[in-house]
Design a protein around this motif. Structure first.
Motif, PDB file in Angstrom:
ATOM      1  N   LYS A  52      -0.461  -2.946 -10.946  1.00 64.95           N
ATOM      2  CA  LYS A  52      -1.135  -4.239 -10.830  1.00 64.95           C
ATOM      3  C   LYS A  52      -0.842  -4.947  -9.511  1.00 64.95           C
ATOM      4  O   LYS A  52      -1.555  -5.865  -9.129  1.00 64.95           O
ATOM      5  N   VAL A  53       0.224  -4.532  -8.828  1.00 66.39           N
ATOM      6  CA  VAL A  53       0.590  -5.211  -7.581  1.00 66.39           C
ATOM      7  C   VAL A  53       0.557  -4.278  -6.375  1.00 66.39           C
ATOM      8  O   VAL A  53       0.836  -4.714  -5.259  1.00 66.39           O
ATOM      9  N   LEU A  54       0.209  -3.006  -6.602  1.00 69.49           N
ATOM     10  CA  LEU A  54       0.181  -2.041  -5.505  1.00 69.49           C
ATOM     11  C   LEU A  54      -1.193  -1.401  -5.385  1.00 69.49           C
ATOM     12  O   LEU A  54      -1.899  -1.217  -6.387  1.00 69.49           O
ATOM     13  N   ASP A  55      -1.533  -1.042  -4.169  1.00 72.55           N
ATOM     14  CA  ASP A  55      -2.696  -0.194  -3.911  1.00 72.55           C
ATOM     15  C   ASP A  55      -2.155   1.229  -3.726  1.00 72.55           C
ATOM     16  O   ASP A  55      -1.400   1.493  -2.783  1.00 72.55           O
ATOM     17  N   ILE A  56      -2.507   2.130  -4.642  1.00 73.68           N
ATOM     18  CA  ILE A  56      -1.925   3.475  -4.648  1.00 73.68           C
ATOM     19  C   ILE A  56      -3.018   4.496  -4.368  1.00 73.68           C
ATOM     20  O   ILE A  56      -4.014   4.577  -5.098  1.00 73.68           O
ATOM     21  N   LYS A  57      -2.823   5.275  -3.315  1.00 69.26           N
ATOM     22  CA  LYS A  57      -3.761   6.341  -2.967  1.00 69.26           C
ATOM     23  C   LYS A  57      -3.016   7.672  -2.922  1.00 69.26           C
ATOM     24  O   LYS A  57      -1.894   7.747  -2.422  1.00 69.26           O
ATOM     25  N   LEU A  58      -3.657   8.698  -3.432  1.00 71.48           N
ATOM     26  CA  LEU A  58      -3.101  10.050  -3.366  1.00 71.48           C
ATOM     27  C   LEU A  58      -4.088  10.945  -2.642  1.00 71.48           C
ATOM     28  O   LEU A  58      -5.272  11.000  -2.998  1.00 71.48           O
ATOM     29  N   ILE A  59      -3.590  11.643  -1.631  1.00 74.44           N
ATOM     30  CA  ILE A  59      -4.427  12.532  -0.825  1.00 74.44           C
ATOM     31  C   ILE A  59      -4.120  13.971  -1.212  1.00 74.44           C
ATOM     32  O   ILE A  59      -2.958  14.402  -1.197  1.00 74.44           O
ATOM     33  N   GLU A  60      -5.137  14.725  -1.557  1.00 78.55           N
ATOM     34  CA  GLU A  60      -4.953  16.153  -1.800  1.00 78.55           C
ATOM     35  C   GLU A  60      -6.241  16.885  -1.482  1.00 78.55           C
ATOM     36  O   GLU A  60      -7.329  16.307  -1.486  1.00 78.55           O
ATOM     37  N   SER A  61      -6.093  18.164  -1.213  1.00 79.32           N
ATOM     38  CA  SER A  61      -7.253  18.983  -0.879  1.00 79.32           C
ATOM     39  C   SER A  61      -7.410  20.100  -1.903  1.00 79.32           C
ATOM     40  O   SER A  61      -6.435  20.777  -2.253  1.00 79.32           O
TER      41      SER A  61
ATOM     42  N   ARG B   2       0.857  -1.199   0.000  1.00 81.54           N
ATOM     43  CA  ARG B   2       0.000   0.000   0.000  1.00 81.54           C
ATOM     44  C   ARG B   2       0.892   1.248   0.000  1.00 81.54           C
ATOM     45  O   ARG B   2       1.677   1.458   0.928  1.00 81.54           O
ATOM     46  N   VAL B   3       0.753   2.048  -1.049  1.00 86.95           N
ATOM     47  CA  VAL B   3       1.523   3.290  -1.176  1.00 86.95           C
ATOM     48  C   VAL B   3       0.565   4.461  -1.023  1.00 86.95           C
ATOM     49  O   VAL B   3      -0.463   4.537  -1.710  1.00 86.95           O
ATOM     50  N   VAL B   4       0.907   5.379  -0.121  1.00 83.90           N
ATOM     51  CA  VAL B   4       0.089   6.575   0.106  1.00 83.90           C
ATOM     52  C   VAL B   4       0.923   7.798  -0.257  1.00 83.90           C
ATOM     53  O   VAL B   4       2.011   8.005   0.295  1.00 83.90           O
ATOM     54  N   ILE B   5       0.407   8.597  -1.179  1.00 82.42           N
ATOM     55  CA  ILE B   5       1.076   9.818  -1.610  1.00 82.42           C
ATOM     56  C   ILE B   5       0.371  10.990  -0.937  1.00 82.42           C
ATOM     57  O   ILE B   5      -0.830  11.201  -1.142  1.00 82.42           O
ATOM     58  N   ALA B   6       1.091  11.718  -0.116  1.00 79.00           N
ATOM     59  CA  ALA B   6       0.521  12.857   0.603  1.00 79.00           C
ATOM     60  C   ALA B   6       0.773  14.126  -0.194  1.00 79.00           C
ATOM     61  O   ALA B   6       1.891  14.634  -0.237  1.00 79.00           O
ATOM     62  N   GLY B   7      -0.257  14.635  -0.843  1.00 73.12           N
ATOM     63  CA  GLY B   7      -0.127  15.845  -1.635  1.00 73.12           C
ATOM     64  C   GLY B   7      -0.214  15.564  -3.124  1.00 73.12           C
ATOM     65  O   GLY B   7       0.244  14.527  -3.602  1.00 73.12           O
ATOM     66  N   GLY B   8      -0.791  16.518  -3.849  1.00 75.19           N
ATOM     67  CA  GLY B   8      -0.936  16.362  -5.298  1.00 75.19           C
ATOM     68  C   GLY B   8       0.072  17.222  -6.035  1.00 75.19           C
ATOM     69  O   GLY B   8       1.268  17.128  -5.835  1.00 75.19           O
ATOM     70  N   GLY B   9      -0.439  18.101  -6.897  1.00 74.07           N
ATOM     71  CA  GLY B   9       0.450  18.950  -7.672  1.00 74.07           C
ATOM     72  C   GLY B   9       1.308  18.134  -8.626  1.00 74.07           C
ATOM     73  O   GLY B   9       1.068  16.941  -8.862  1.00 74.07           O
ATOM     74  N   THR B  10       2.330  18.769  -9.169  1.00 75.05           N
ATOM     75  CA  THR B  10       3.193  18.093 -10.131  1.00 75.05           C
ATOM     76  C   THR B  10       3.888  16.893  -9.513  1.00 75.05           C
ATOM     77  O   THR B  10       3.911  15.804 -10.084  1.00 75.05           O
TER      78      THR B  10
ATOM     79  N   GLY C  92       3.179  15.038  -6.753  1.00 74.61           N
ATOM     80  CA  GLY C  92       2.300  13.951  -6.370  1.00 74.61           C
ATOM     81  C   GLY C  92       1.777  13.163  -7.554  1.00 74.61           C
ATOM     82  O   GLY C  92       1.809  11.922  -7.555  1.00 74.61           O
ATOM     83  N   TRP C  93       1.346  13.867  -8.581  1.00 72.17           N
ATOM     84  CA  TRP C  93       0.747  13.166  -9.705  1.00 72.17           C
ATOM     85  C   TRP C  93       1.790  12.543 -10.621  1.00 72.17           C
ATOM     86  O   TRP C  93       1.519  11.537 -11.282  1.00 72.17           O
ATOM     87  N   MET C  94       3.013  13.101 -10.663  1.00 71.54           N
ATOM     88  CA  MET C  94       4.080  12.395 -11.380  1.00 71.54           C
ATOM     89  C   MET C  94       4.397  11.076 -10.693  1.00 71.54           C
ATOM     90  O   MET C  94       4.604  10.044 -11.348  1.00 71.54           O
ATOM     91  N   ALA C  95       4.437  11.094  -9.358  1.00 71.60           N
ATOM     92  CA  ALA C  95       4.684   9.864  -8.611  1.00 71.60           C
ATOM     93  C   ALA C  95       3.564   8.859  -8.840  1.00 71.60           C
ATOM     94  O   ALA C  95       3.810   7.659  -9.072  1.00 71.60           O
ATOM     95  N   ALA C  96       2.323   9.322  -8.776  1.00 70.21           N
ATOM     96  CA  ALA C  96       1.182   8.425  -8.992  1.00 70.21           C
ATOM     97  C   ALA C  96       1.202   7.834 -10.390  1.00 70.21           C
ATOM     98  O   ALA C  96       0.918   6.645 -10.584  1.00 70.21           O
ATOM     99  N   ALA C  97       1.552   8.667 -11.377  1.00 72.36           N
ATOM    100  CA  ALA C  97       1.579   8.193 -12.765  1.00 72.36           C
ATOM    101  C   ALA C  97       2.627   7.104 -12.956  1.00 72.36           C
ATOM    102  O   ALA C  97       2.358   6.050 -13.550  1.00 72.36           O
ATOM    103  N   ALA C  98       3.833   7.351 -12.443  1.00 72.20           N
ATOM    104  CA  ALA C  98       4.910   6.379 -12.638  1.00 72.20           C
ATOM    105  C   ALA C  98       4.653   5.088 -11.877  1.00 72.20           C
ATOM    106  O   ALA C  98       4.867   3.979 -12.397  1.00 72.20           O
ATOM    107  N   LEU C  99       4.194   5.197 -10.631  1.00 72.98           N
ATOM    108  CA  LEU C  99       3.945   3.999  -9.828  1.00 72.98           C
ATOM    109  C   LEU C  99       2.785   3.185 -10.381  1.00 72.98           C
ATOM    110  O   LEU C  99       2.853   1.953 -10.452  1.00 72.98           O
TER     111      LEU C  99
END
Length: 504
Positions: A39-48, A16-24, A26-33
């Motif tokens: 397929k093998v990770l649960d990826i969540k990104l938190i942003e407000s 389980r990978v949790v990304i704290a924060g969006g912007g460039t 956060g979303w670059m990290a989410a895109a690459a991961l």
């Protein structure tokens, strides 16, 4: 001091990978991961939606082209979605001295010999009055001067992008969600740690929801909520070398064709940027608060922009430097939370990208390895310090004496690592690239020559050519460059055909 970890926490599989924060970041990290390991990770990104991002990283360098290819991102689709244009380099105006300009391009200048760089042949040619400007032997530089661009076969044109950072984050969000990443809206109100290991266990949301994870990525910006405030990574301040600590950004309507250059215009206490997109121009001024207040900086910016102002000016405070560690326990910091170097060479997005790629290469699927953590931190530290030195070079090697700001930059003591490079080039004309550093030999040569640093010697291999041979060698390179540039379409025309953005 950063928290220590126990062996049980280190050996826990990462699912389980949790990304704290969006912007460039956060979303670059989410895109690459998500694209690579979704397929093998649960990826969540938190942003407000209530927390704004800095969002001014709109000029890039060619490494982003590689990043997109790794993720199989369609370039035309990306450019249309982000109102992007092409970038062939940076125009440095008034940096050497008031009224003196040069371009740091993305290309390769001339042709090297195995024993010596092209600059040695050019130096002899200039001595014998056989050589024209150093930039005349670089395709990308000459194309940028004439506002021309096209993709060439076999990667024959090195380029990057100007893009809308907000639209880029939005584009990457759609991309990431297509590979299973999940966005959670809300504010983080507490970071919960495991008492035994010191690792982060979960993030508490303002809604009362608790988001648990095995690996946390801190993209919370300058505050470094996880890596700094929670895990105690010290911030190393580099303001003794980089005197600018503030920026003001605003956007204007385009009044002319977009050029394939970022403009960096030195002012009395900092510098101004102009970044041309398809639908507007990004403008800003980076300055030292010790020499200008906000009102002076804003007045200088407003006096030197073109077109209708579209946004209210936004003041950004920063401290140039880096975290002592960017990976602690089960937390990795990316973007502003890991450190910040001012955007003079458009390296912010590159450093995000390098952190992501490095994490993927060392991804702790079976558990966190202290050796990997140490190696990650060392590589990160080395890379940003090399970039730091390259940026300091622009300020220190200058002939400007017209203001206290520039006099201070000229007179300051610089890192020994940079002083060695300057001394080496001044005395011998040589540049030895450090393994795996971002800026190649030609970048150092372009900037050092552009800033007015002229070598006292040159390599004797250039003397093996007589005047006739040297003239034919130099003229042949310049003629090939000019012939290729003459066949390129106008940059604006190419963009409108290749990747027209949506009407905004």
């Amino acid at each position: 001091m950063p928290e220590t970890t126990d062996s049980n926490a280190c050996n826990r599989p990462i699912r389980r990978v949790v990304i704290a924060g969006g912007g460039t970041a956060g979303w670059m990290a989410a895109a690459a991961l998500s694209r690579t390991l979704g397929k093998v990770l649960d990826i969540k990104l938190i942003e407000s939606d209530e927390i704004s991002t800095v969002g001014v990283g709109e000029a890039t360098i060619p490494t982003l082209v590689t990043f997109h290819r790794l993720l199989d991102i369609n370039e035309q689709e990306f450019m249309a979605a982000t109102q992007a244009t092409f970038k062939l380099g940076i125009s440095f105006e008034n940096w050497r001295d008031v009224g003196q300009d040069y371009i740091h391009s993305f290309g390769i200048t001339g042709k090297d010999h195995w024993s010596a760089g092209f600059q040695h042949f050019w130096l002899k040619g200039r001595e014998r009055q056989l050589a024209s400007d150093y930039g005349d032997y670089c395709l990308e530089l000459k194309a940028s001067q004439q506002n021309r661009f096209a993709h060439l076969p076999k990667g024959g044109m090195n380029y990057a992008f100007h893009m809308d950072a907000g639209l880029y984050a939005r584009y990457l969000r759609r991309f990431s969600e297509g590979f299973g990443a999940q966005r959670i809206e809300g504010k983080i109100v507490e970071v919960c740690k495991d008492d035994a290991s010191g690792h982060i266990r979960s993030l508490m949301m303002d809604s009362g929801e608790e988001i648990e994870g095995d690996l946390f990525i801190d993209c919370t910006g300058f505050r470094g909520l996880l890596i700094g405030q929670t895990l105690g990574a010290h911030y190393q301040d580099w303001s003794q070398w980089l005197h600018c600590d503030s920026a003001i950004a605003l956007q204007t309507r385009s009044v002319g064709e977009a050029i394939p250059l970022t403009r960096s215009i030195a002012r009395e206490a900092g510098w101004q940027w102009r970044i041309p997109l398809q639908h507007r121009v990004g403008n800003g001024i980076v300055f030292s608060s010790q020499h200008w207040d906000d009102e002076q900086a804003l007045r200088t910016l407003r006096d030197n922009i073109e077109g209708e102002v579209l946004t209210e000016p936004r003041v950004i405070r920063f401290k140039p430097g880096q975290r002592s560690e960017t990976w602690i326990g089960n937390c990795v910091a990316l973007g502003l939370s890991s450190g910040f170097l001012e955007p003079i060479e458009s390296t912010s997005i590159h450093l995000i990208q390098r952190g992501i790629v490095r994490l993927l290469q060392m991804f702790p699927a079976s558990g966190i390895s202290p050796a990997d953590v140490a190696e990650y931190n060392q590589q990160t530290r080395n890379e940003i310090e090399h970039i730091r030195d390259f940026i300091i070079l622009h300020y220190h090697v200058t002939q400007r004496r017209d203001s206290a700001f520039w006099r201070g930059c000229r007179e300051m003591e610089i890192p020994a690592s940079l002083q060695h490079r300057i001394d080496l080039f001044r005395q011998t004309g040589r540049v030895f690239r450090v393994p795996n550093e971002l800026f190649a030999e030609n970048s150092w040569v372009q900037v050092m020559l552009g800033q007015g640093l002229v070598p006292e010697q040159r390599h004797p291999v250039a003397d093996l050519m007589d005047d006739g041979e040297l003239a034919r060698f130099l003229d042949g390179i310049r003629d090939r460059v000019n012939k290729t540039v003459a066949q390129l379409p106008a940059h604006q025309t190419y963009v409108q055909t290749y990747c027209p953005g949506e009407r905004i």
